[in-house]
Scaffold this active site. Structure first.
Site, PDB file in Angstrom:
ATOM      1  N   HIS A 395       0.810  -1.217   0.000  1.00  0.00           N
ATOM      2  CA  HIS A 395       0.000   0.000   0.000  1.00  0.00           C
ATOM      3  C   HIS A 395       0.840   1.261   0.000  1.00  0.00           C
ATOM      4  O   HIS A 395       0.414   2.295  -0.503  1.00  0.00           O
ATOM      5  CB  HIS A 395      -0.953   0.013   1.198  1.00  0.00           C
ATOM      6  CG  HIS A 395      -2.159  -0.837   0.974  1.00  0.00           C
ATOM      7  ND1 HIS A 395      -2.138  -2.189   1.130  1.00  0.00           N
ATOM      8  CD2 HIS A 395      -3.408  -0.514   0.556  1.00  0.00           C
ATOM      9  CE1 HIS A 395      -3.341  -2.672   0.838  1.00  0.00           C
ATOM     10  NE2 HIS A 395      -4.118  -1.681   0.487  1.00  0.00           N
ATOM     11  N   GLY A 396       2.001   1.207   0.599  1.00  0.00           N
ATOM     12  CA  GLY A 396       2.797   2.427   0.606  1.00  0.00           C
ATOM     13  C   GLY A 396       4.122   2.210   1.298  1.00  0.00           C
ATOM     14  O   GLY A 396       4.256   1.329   2.151  1.00  0.00           O
TER      15      GLY A 396
END
Lengths: 544, 377
Positions: A395-396
């Site tokens: 996701h990041g």
């Protein structure tokens, strides 16, 4: 190009109009050009990465599946990569000015980007090496050749992802760790922009070579079909992550149109815009007012802002997926369902069957299953944890996402242990109040996980958790109120999701009388129009 | 012959085709849109003159065209017009003192907007012998404050001249009136647009400079057209769709669409001036603001008074105004104060829901301003 922008409002009719006039092969060529325009709208340099990923995986797929590429296939793929390097990174298009007294003006001193020149050399070098070793690799025994093809694809894709998304994160973390140990570390950082949606298309192309390796599908011989599979614009930047055995045949075969499909497509676009424009953008400022405040924040504010963030991220992401699916339906191509009323889940396992389904199934098939395969009994919990940690990191490039993934991993492990001891009862025998209680309980747990997802730092996680647990900072509500469009939209969305959950049918809304559908569509349009006054925010999942 | 059967078959209808069903749904949708448009328009209709509209009435009227809003706000007399119509014009604040009201007390003339006036009132609370002369307007940009100061400078004998600069309103330097940049809830007052030509500040003065002139222009199509053309030429926030009125103003959906469009255009223009990193160096706002500050300080000093500048940082502006103007203020040794150190723009506790600083923060800033005055004196 954003789905909720005026540019897209003009872009889509042009694409649909051209699409309607062309035959199958022409449609695919036009869609490929449209997809490159769509993606290059952000920054044309990003297109080189798409081209690189396309060429490498196309080459590797054929190497794995057929053992060799024909001369024509090699020529097309090599030219594509070289031309992409030349057009998208070597030439600095901002040096070319249209209009003015001279018609077209060129600033020759900045026309060639020096870094782009290196990229062009790299691309030509890669092409030369691939062509040089092609004969050698094709003569290897099948097992080695297939492994080389698979490893090349995985290494190239993960390297691109690692450099553009995670390099600075890991370097920064290493710096922090060294400084924590008393060393004055200043490591090299790259001044790079994160290409939009890189995680989505990297995963999508990687699963193509893996599936070819596993023998689940034959390699694609036509380069343009494969290039369209990688760059297909409706789902390119934020999914759903499509499986090659689903999407490729739809692209390779002529499409048939039905009125019902167009109606469904238009409804999905309407629903997606409603979620994004009216609700997600309508609550964004409220969430921002608390999560981006440096002052003391009270428990009630944290609770309310986190609740609204759940709504924001769901509407933002599922709204994008709905529009993507709707646009694709107008083109006669079905995409997978990515969300199914996720906040009505009663367990973490059910949540991941309802939330970002294309990612959770990808992680299940390409990470969790291989991890479990060797020793199912001992490895299942560890595999769950690793899968969710990787999912969090996907996701990041930030530790709070890893923490979020770890939190969900833990929930899944606890749930799996619990279910090992107390197997799930027959769903028909469960009483309604227990269903409601289960949904509420899991929502409360999951709600906290979104605090981990949204927080900007570990310090904020600690402060906000303390505020929630102790009520520190006061229990007054100072959060900015959501926009009216969101306040009107949230109950309607809840109703629509409840209908889908209760009937188990996403098309349940179509069973109501025509006048009720008319009222529903009119209200959705009204709230979307109201939401056009909200400050638009970029889709949250673009950064992933 | 079975009559019953025959009769029934005559009345048998084949089920509607998918196309027919789709058309029926589209017609229902259109009908409900009309119903919503009319119903919301009726339910949240503007109240009669003199009655303050509620938040929802204001919300659904926000997209009315500028001409439509003005027609409702500006009536035959000042008394019958909406209070907002009178705000911000020079001279609209009557009974302003011209000399210190307390012997030996300090006399401060302040130019700015409500944020700066709230600080002035807080100063007065801390220092009861203080006399205040306040000239400004709601959300007034620096150009309005400076213009007000120039018009006002010979009309009082204040010891200190205070200029409040709002980070949020600085983009208004590219505008001529609040009618356009804040078209949601416009105050129609006007002010000059400044540009720099050969190193000098040059002003373009609006054709309408008072409520009375606005009223006259609205009643005279030729004058109104000239004013509109001037706005189109000199106000960066002018937009034909937002400005021009017409019968579509009566449609709720059109008003909502116009509001969305207007917000979009405004955001695009604001993005030319300011982004997440601060004021953009390629915008004209920075050089014009610096030139105004320099000119302000020179004239105040030439009049034998003390100039003071307060830089107000609203939410989302970090220290951007300070970064933009502090070098000029220091270079010219102009006493100044920046709120970003006293009340960080990222701390939501510093602000009230309407965007103003809280009373406690106002007092904190007031205390600092008094300290700056006393040290400069």
């Amino acid at each position: 190009m954003l789905f909720n922008s005026l540019h897209f409002l003009l872009f889509l009719p042009v694409v649909l109009g051209a699409y309607a006039m062309l035959r199958h092969r022409g449609q695919n060529r036009m869609l490929l050009i449209a997809s490159y325009v769509f993606y290059g709208w952000w920054d044309e340099r990003f297109l080189f990465l798409i081209a690189l990923s396309t060429v490498v995986d196309y080459w590797c797929g054929l190497t794995i599946g057929r053992g060799r590429l024909t001369g024509r296939q090699r020529l097309v793929a090599s030219s594509w990569l070289a031309l992409s390097a030349l057009c998208f990174v070597t030439i600095n298009w901002s040096a070319v000015r249209l209009g003015g007294p001279e018609g077209i003006g060129v600033d020759w001193s900045t026309l060639i980007d020096p870094l782009g020149g290196w990229a062009l050399c790299g691309a030509l070098g890669l092409v030369a090496i691939a062509n040089l070793f092609h004969g050698l690799v094709s003569r290897l025994d099948e097992d080695r050749r297939r492994k080389i093809g698979l490893c090349t694809s995985i290494v190239v894709n993960l390297t691109v992802l690692g450099v553009f998304k995670y390099f600075n994160f890991f370097v920064g973390s290493a710096e922090d760790a060294l400084q924590g140990l008393g060393f004055d570390a200043q490591l090299l950082r790259l001044d790079i922009v994160l290409p939009v949606g890189i995680s989505f298309y990297t995963f999508q192309t990687m699963c193509y070579t893996i599936d070819v390796y596993r023998g689940k599908l034959p390699p694609t011989a036509r380069f343009l079909d494969f290039a369209l599979y990688v760059a297909y614009f409706p789902q390119l930047v934020a999914g759903p992550i499509e499986r090659p055995n689903e999407l490729l045949p739809r692209l390779q075969n002529p499409r048939h149109f039905e009125l019902a499909q167009i109606q469904r497509g238009l409804y999905l676009i309407l629903l997606g815009l409603f979620k994004k424009v009216a609700i997600a953008d309508g609550v964004a400022a409220s969430v921002y007012s608390i999560y981006n405040s440096t002052g003391t924040v009270g428990g009630l504010d944290v609770a309310a802002a986190t609740l609204l963030f759940c709504v924001q991220v769901y509407c933002d992401f599922s709204g994008y997926s709905d529009i993507a699916r709707g646009v694709s339906k107008l083109l006669g191509i079905d995409l997978v369902t990515n969300f199914r009323a996720p906040f009505f889940s009663r367990s973490p396992a059910e949540f991941w069957q309802r939330w970002h389904i294309s990612l959770s199934t990808w992680l299940r098939d390409y990470l969790f299953m291989p991890l479990v395969f060797l020793d199912p009994r001992r490895r299942i919990y560890l595999a769950l944890m690793i899968t969710m940690l990787v999912g969090g990191l996907w996701h990041g490039a930030s530790w709070n996402f890893v923490l979020w993934g770890g939190f969900h991993g833990l929930l899944l492990v606890v749930h799996a242990v619990y279910r090992d001891r107390w197997p799930a009862p027959d769903p028909r025998a469960v009483r309604r109040w227990r269903v409601v209680a289960g949904i509420a309980l899991f929502f409360a747990i999951n709600w906290y996980s979104f605090l981990l997802f949204r927080a900007g730092s570990f310090a904020q996680i600690f402060d906000f958790t303390t505020a929630l647990a102790t009520g520190a900072g006061g229990m007054h509500l100072s959060m900015k109120l959501p926009a009216l469009s969101a306040m009107l939209g949230i109950p309607l969305l809840l109703g629509l999701d409840l209908l889908e959950y209760a009937t188990g049918d996403a098309l349940a809304y179509r069973r109501v009388p025509a006048w009720a559908r008319g009222a529903l569509y009119a209200f959705l349009i009204f709230v979307i129009i109201m939401g056009t006054g909200n400050e638009p925010t970029e889709f949250i999942y673009f950064q992933f | 012959m079975n009559l019953l059967s025959s009769s029934t078959s005559n009345f048998d209808r084949s089920p509607p085709s998918p196309v027919q069903r789709a058309v029926v749904v589209v017609l229902w949708t259109l009908l409900f849109l009309v119903v919503i448009d009319v119903a919301v328009g009726r339910l949240f209709a503007a109240p009669p003159a003199g009655v303050e509209p509620g938040p929802l009435q204001r919300r659904f009227a926000a997209g009315r065209s500028v001409e439509g809003k003005l027609a409702r706000m500006v009536r035959e007399t000042d008394e019958s017009s909406a209070p907002m119509a009178a705000a911000g014009w020079y001279g609209s604040r009557r009974d302003q003192p011209t000399r210190a009201e307390h012997p030996g007390g300090l006399f401060v003339a302040a130019y700015g907007m409500s944020t700066s006036f709230r600080v002035c009132y807080a100063m007065q609370e801390l220092e009861p012998t203080l006399t205040l002369r306040l000239v400004g307007g709601p959300n007034a940009p620096l150009s309005h404050s400076y213009d007000g100061y120039l018009k006002d400078r010979t009309r009082h004998d204040a010891d200190v001249v205070l200029l409040g600069v709002s980070a949020w309103a600085l983009a208004g330097l590219e505008s001529m009136t609040q009618m356009l940049i804040h078209f949601d809830a416009p105050a129609p007052y006007t002010y000059p647009v400044y540009r720099i030509s050969d190193g000098e500040l040059v002003a373009t003065t609006p054709l309408v400079q008072s409520l009375e002139e606005l009223r006259r222009a609205m009643g005279d199509p030729e004058r109104w057209e000239a004013f509109r053309r001037q706005l189109a030429e000199h106000d960066a926030y002018y937009d034909e769709l937002v400005f021009r009125g017409g019968p579509l103003d009566e449609s709720t959906l059109v008003r909502l669409l116009r509001r969305g469009w207007g917000q979009r255009q405004k955001r695009r223009q604001l993005a030319q001036v300011h982004d997440a990193n601060g004021y953009r160096s390629d915008s004209t706002v920075g050089p014009v603001a610096r030139a105004i500050i320099r000119s302000f300080a020179e004239t105040v000093r030439a009049d034998g008074r003390l100039p003071i500048v307060i830089l107000f940082h609203e939410k989302g502006f970090d220290d951007h105004l300070y970064t933009l103007l502090a070098p000029t203020l220091r270079e010219h040794e102009i006493p100044f104060l920046s709120t970003h150190e006293l009340a960080p723009a990222s701390d939501h506790d510093s602000f009230m829901p309407d965007g103003h600083f809280t009373a406690e923060v106002d007092k904190r800033i007031a205390r600092e301003v008094l300290a700056v005055i006393s040290s400069a004196h």
